[in-house]
Scaffold this motif. Structure first.
Motif, short mmCIF file in Angstrom:
data_model
loop_
_atom_site.label_atom_id
_atom_site.label_comp_id
_atom_site.label_asym_id
_atom_site.label_seq_id
_atom_site.Cartn_x
_atom_site.Cartn_y
_atom_site.Cartn_z
N ARG A 27 0.80 -1.23 0.00
CA ARG A 27 0.00 0.00 0.00
C ARG A 27 0.83 1.28 0.00
O ARG A 27 0.28 2.37 0.14
CB ARG A 27 -0.97 -0.04 1.20
N THR A 181 3.90 -3.36 9.19
CA THR A 181 2.58 -3.65 8.62
C THR A 181 1.67 -2.44 8.83
O THR A 181 1.74 -1.75 9.84
CB THR A 181 1.95 -4.92 9.24
N SER A 182 0.79 -2.21 7.83
CA SER A 182 -0.09 -1.02 7.87
C SER A 182 -1.32 -1.26 8.72
O SER A 182 -2.11 -0.35 8.96
CB SER A 182 -0.51 -0.67 6.44
N1 APR Z 1 10.66 -0.19 7.51
C1 APR Z 1 9.55 -0.37 8.28
N2 APR Z 1 8.29 -0.23 7.82
C2 APR Z 1 8.15 0.08 6.52
C3 APR Z 1 9.25 0.26 5.65
C4 APR Z 1 10.54 0.11 6.20
N3 APR Z 1 11.64 0.27 5.46
N4 APR Z 1 8.76 0.57 4.41
C5 APR Z 1 7.42 0.57 4.51
N5 APR Z 1 7.05 0.28 5.78
C6 APR Z 1 5.69 0.17 6.33
C7 APR Z 1 4.68 1.08 5.65
O1 APR Z 1 4.66 2.36 6.28
C8 APR Z 1 3.38 0.31 5.89
O2 APR Z 1 2.78 0.70 7.12
O3 APR Z 1 5.24 -1.14 6.09
C9 APR Z 1 3.82 -1.15 5.99
C10 APR Z 1 3.43 -1.98 4.78
O4 APR Z 1 2.03 -2.00 4.71
P1 APR Z 1 1.32 -2.80 3.51
O5 APR Z 1 1.94 -2.42 2.22
O6 APR Z 1 -0.15 -2.61 3.70
O7 APR Z 1 1.71 -4.32 3.77
P2 APR Z 1 1.12 -5.30 4.87
O8 APR Z 1 0.67 -4.55 6.08
O9 APR Z 1 2.10 -6.37 5.06
O10 APR Z 1 -0.17 -5.91 4.13
C11 APR Z 1 -0.87 -6.92 4.80
O11 APR Z 1 -2.29 -7.22 2.87
O12 APR Z 1 -2.45 -7.28 0.61
C12 APR Z 1 -2.43 -8.06 1.72
O13 APR Z 1 -1.74 -10.28 1.85
C13 APR Z 1 -1.25 -8.98 1.71
O14 APR Z 1 0.09 -9.73 3.57
C14 APR Z 1 -0.44 -8.58 2.92
C15 APR Z 1 -1.46 -7.88 3.79
#
Ligand code: APR
Length: 239
Positions: A27, A181-182
Motif C-alpha cells: 500500500r 505492517t499497515s
Molecule cells: N521499515 C519499516 N516499515 C516500513 C518500511 C521500512 N523500510 N517501508 C514501509 N514500511 C511500512 C509502511 O509504512 C506500511 O505501514 O510497512 C507497511 C506496509 O504495509 P502494507 O503495504 O499494507 O503491507 P502489509 O501490512 O504487510 O499488508 C498486509 O495485505 O495485501 C495483503 O496479503 C497482503 O500480507 C499482505 C497484507
C-alpha cells in the motif's frame, strides 16, 4: 520484568520488513496494489475467471524473489537472533509470502498468508517447494494432471493458516511486537487487541509510520526496520 519471567514473545511482521531487501510493499505509493487490482489477481474468483493473469502475477513475484540480489536484511536477522537468545518462546508470525525470515534463520515461524515458493494441487494433496514459472498447462509433479496447480498463497476471502496456534500464543504472550505492517488486513490487524484483551500483553509497534492500529500500542517507534529492529532486539537482550 519481561526477561526475568522469560516471557513468551509474539512478533507480527508485514511487507515493510522486507522493503529494504528490495521487495515491494502493498500500500505504499510504489506498492503492488498501485499496479494490480486485488480482485483480478488475489481472490479465488480471479483464479477461476483468469488463471493466466493470476499465474503471471505470482510468476513475476516468484522470479523477483529468487533474484540473488534479494537477501534477508538486518531486521530479519535480528529477529532470528532474538529467537535464539531470548530465554522464553519467540513465535514469529509473518503476513509475508517471501522466504526471507526462514533464510535469516527464524525457525519458530508461521506464514499465515502462505508462501510464494510453494505450490499445491487442487487434484491431489501435493504441497511442495516450487521456484519455476507456473501455468495452467503445468502438470502436477505428483498426480501428473494439469490445470490444478496454484500458488500456496492465501487469497482474500480464504482462511489464513495456523490461526489456532497463533491465537493460543497471543493469549499467553508477555510482549507483542508488530513490525512493518499497515494494519489494514484482518485477522492480523486485530492481533494487538487480542494480545491486550487476553493476556494484558505489553505491545509495541515498529514501523515507518503510524499504522491503522497505532493507538492500540503501548509503545511505538517509527523509522526504517533495519534501524529500529536490531536496536530493539539489542536492548531486549541486554540484561
Ligand atoms: N521499515 C519499516 N516499515 C516500513 C518500511 C521500512 N523500510 N517501508 C514501509 N514500511 C511500512 C509502511 O509504512 C506500511 O505501514 O510497512 C507497511 C506496509 O504495509 P502494507 O503495504 O499494507 O503491507 P502489509 O501490512 O504487510 O499488508 C498486509 O495485505 O495485501 C495483503 O496479503 C497482503 O500480507 C499482505 C497484507
Amino acid at each position: 520484568m519481561l526477561r526475568d519471567e522469560a516471557a513468551p514473545i509474539v512478533i507480527l511482521t508485514g511487507a515493510g520488513i522486507s522493503k529494504e531487501s528490495g521487495l515491494h510493499t502493498f500500500r505504499d505509493p510504489d506498492g503492488i496494489w498501485a499496479r494490480y487490482d486485488i480482485s483480478e489477481v488475489a481472490t479465488p474468483d480471479a483464479f477461476i475467471n483468469n488463471p493466466d493473469l493470476v499465474h503471471h502475477f505470482y510468476n513475476d513475484r516468484r522470479a523477483a524473489l529468487i533474484d540473488p540480489d534479494i537477501q534477508p536484511n538486518t531486521a530479519h536477522r535480528a529477529l532470528a537472533r532474538l529467537e535464539r537468545e531470548w530465554p522464553g518462546d519467540v513465535l514469529l508470525v509473518t503476513q509475508n509470502i517471501d522466504d526471507l525470515h526462514g533464510r535469516a534463520g527464524s525457525k519458530n515461524l508461521i506464514h499465515m498468508h502462505g508462501e510464494l515458493l510453494k505450490i499445491r494441487c487442487n487434484h491431489c494433496d501435493l504441497l511442495t517447494h516450487w521456484s519455476d514459472p507456473l501455468g495452467r498447462e503445468t502438470p502436477c509433479p505428483a498426480c501428473g494432471k494439469s490445470g490444478g496447480l496454484r500458488p500456496h498463497v492465501v487469497w482474500f476471502g480464504e482462511m489464513p493458516l495456523e490461526m489456532e496456534r497463533i491465537y493460543a500464543a497471543l493469549a499467553d504472550c508477555g510482549l507483542f511486537i508488530s513490525i512493518g505492517t499497515s494494519g489494514n488486513v484482518y485477522p492480523a490487524a486485530g492481533f494487538v487487541q487480542t494480545a491486550r484483551d487476553e493476556a494484558g500483553t505489553e505491545t509495541i509497534e515498529l514501523n515507518l509510520e503510524p499504522s491503522n492500529g497505532a493507538t492500540l500500542f503501548d509503545h511505538s517507534q517509527y523509522g526504517p526496520a533495519t534501524e529500529l529492529v536490531p536496536a530493539f532486539v539489542n536492548a531486549l537482550l541486554t540484561p
